[in-house]
Design an enzyme around this catalytic site. Sequence first.
Site: not given
Ligand code: FAD
Ligand code: SIN
Length: 521
Positions: A113, A241, A288, A349, A384
């Site tokens: 990527e 993104h 990015r 993003h 990032r």
């Molecule tokens: P999340 O997975 O967002 O989980 C957040 C949790 O917190 C949820 O369960 C929610 O309910 C809970 N929560 C929030 N606020 C509250 C509240 N007030 N009370 C109770 N619960 C709450 N990153 C990569 O490294 N590779 C990728 O390919 C990639 N692709 C992506 C594609 C998309 C479309 C998106 C949106 C992001 C992508 N990212 C990618 C970024 C990555 O997915 C996220 O940064 C990562 O998954 C965040 O994980 P997390 O556990 O911190 O939060």
């Molecule tokens: C993507 O698949 O382009 C998202 C990857 C990322 O947010 O790290």
Amino acid sequence: MRKKVDFLVIGSGIAGLSFAIKVADYGKVCIISKNEAAETATRYAQGGIAAVMYTPDTYEKHIKDTMVAGDDLSNPEIVRITITESTDRVKELIDWGTQFDKKESGRYDLAKEGGHSEYRVLHHKDSTGEEIQRALLENIRNHPNIEMIENAFTIDLITQHHLGQEINKKSEGVKCYGAYFLNPETKKIDMVLSKVTLLATGGAGNVYNTTTNPEIATGDGVAMVYRAKGLIENMEFFQFHPTSLYNPEEKPSFLITEAMRGHGGILKTCKGEEFMHKYDERGSLAPRDIVARSIDTEMKLSGDDHVYLDCTHLDKNETINKFPKIYAKCLSIGIDITKEMIPVVPASHYTCGGIKVDEFGKTSIENLYASGECASTGLHGANRLASNSLLESAVFSHRASLDAIDKIEKIALCDEIPDWDSSGTHLNEEMVLVTQSYKELQQIMSSYVGIVRSDLRLKRALDRLEIIYRETEDLYEQSVLTVKICELRNLINVAYLIIKMAKKRKESRGLHYSIDYPKTK
Ligand code: FAD
Ligand code: SIN
């Protein structure tokens, strides 16, 4: 109700669940998620998780790529920790049941990527996050020490403030005793008292009006810590993104993974002309921040609402096989990506900044850890590197679990916490005020604090925000609490932090680009 546990985990994405699995053998765990447990940003991750797996890749190369993408603002020690632990954390995800794609040789099929000098992104077709989320949830659901409360919104952290004690402004000596949450069954505000709390609440993409983030991404963890006088940093670095599907009515915006550019997809203007080499020699695979800014510039120059990602020259079967979700999604709106170019536009993003933590995920508040997108470890610096986010979550939840397990025996529960004070709240029919302010907030942030900023735009944003802030605080004081008003309040808080930190940064660096401070190198 007051529930008592050893470990309270707020969030059910990769950061929350991987921490919970690790600490569950050392005490009672309660996980709270504000929606169904599977509805997280983790679930939507497409591209994959970056890790060093085989030669010719090396830790040094991944470290260098991360530093370069971060515009030299990443913390070198944290970068080294994260990358050198990447292989172990990925192996652990595999042990927990995650299936990453393999080649016929049996080796993992690594993708490339933007900003990566090697093929190092493990993936499960274009649904990597869904696969990780599935595997983690399966482990959680089978564990007798873990209780999951879904659809429960956490409102605030419990600190000495709730015991009526003064907290000085610098967060010194603040302790976390658990959290108040909106009980989905009784609709009352209850509490979980915990020895240790982990915030894993994800990002804040909804502070802008076009985002790839699910509805849950409203910066609740950052706002809760800010209100509790904890330290927040680097909020000016908000990642857009470059390629979300241009489909104006759809919210959130559907992501077109960067791995498509890694596979050979090329960005073109609406006239069908390539443009990325005008901006960076790495072309469509530059980091990015550069690609998003270049697209923004091209759209402003041409007046078009989007640019295109062209994959029509690639092998049809490979495209369909590697990106089945994207193929099906585009087909559902009438675009056959093997024959037609995909209209794309940048969308907010990823929240690079957040709750300041140390190398063990410890926040400035005692007994409170943070991991995942809500945390700021220092890994991302000013921007990032793609696919470093899932990795960061796995690494720092692991490190936080080690620290928390070590301490848990020495921490006592605090049981003198008063019930939530709902006195003075009577309004419950003013949703229009909330939804309107939500839209106004997103409009302000998108117009003045987006990919390209200026001192004047930031000042205007702050002035406008001030009005919404005062109105919302008044409404909050009088309202019977709803998730929507809490989320609005949290997003206003996040917007304030982004603008304040952006105003302070008198340079263009990584994701923070200001026309008043042109980049010199
Ligand atoms: P999340 O997975 O967002 O989980 C957040 C949790 O917190 C949820 O369960 C929610 O309910 C809970 N929560 C929030 N606020 C509250 C509240 N007030 N009370 C109770 N619960 C709450 N990153 C990569 O490294 N590779 C990728 O390919 C990639 N692709 C992506 C594609 C998309 C479309 C998106 C949106 C992001 C992508 N990212 C990618 C970024 C990555 O997915 C996220 O940064 C990562 O998954 C965040 O994980 P997390 O556990 O911190 O939060
Ligand atoms: C993507 O698949 O382009 C998202 C990857 C990322 O947010 O790290």
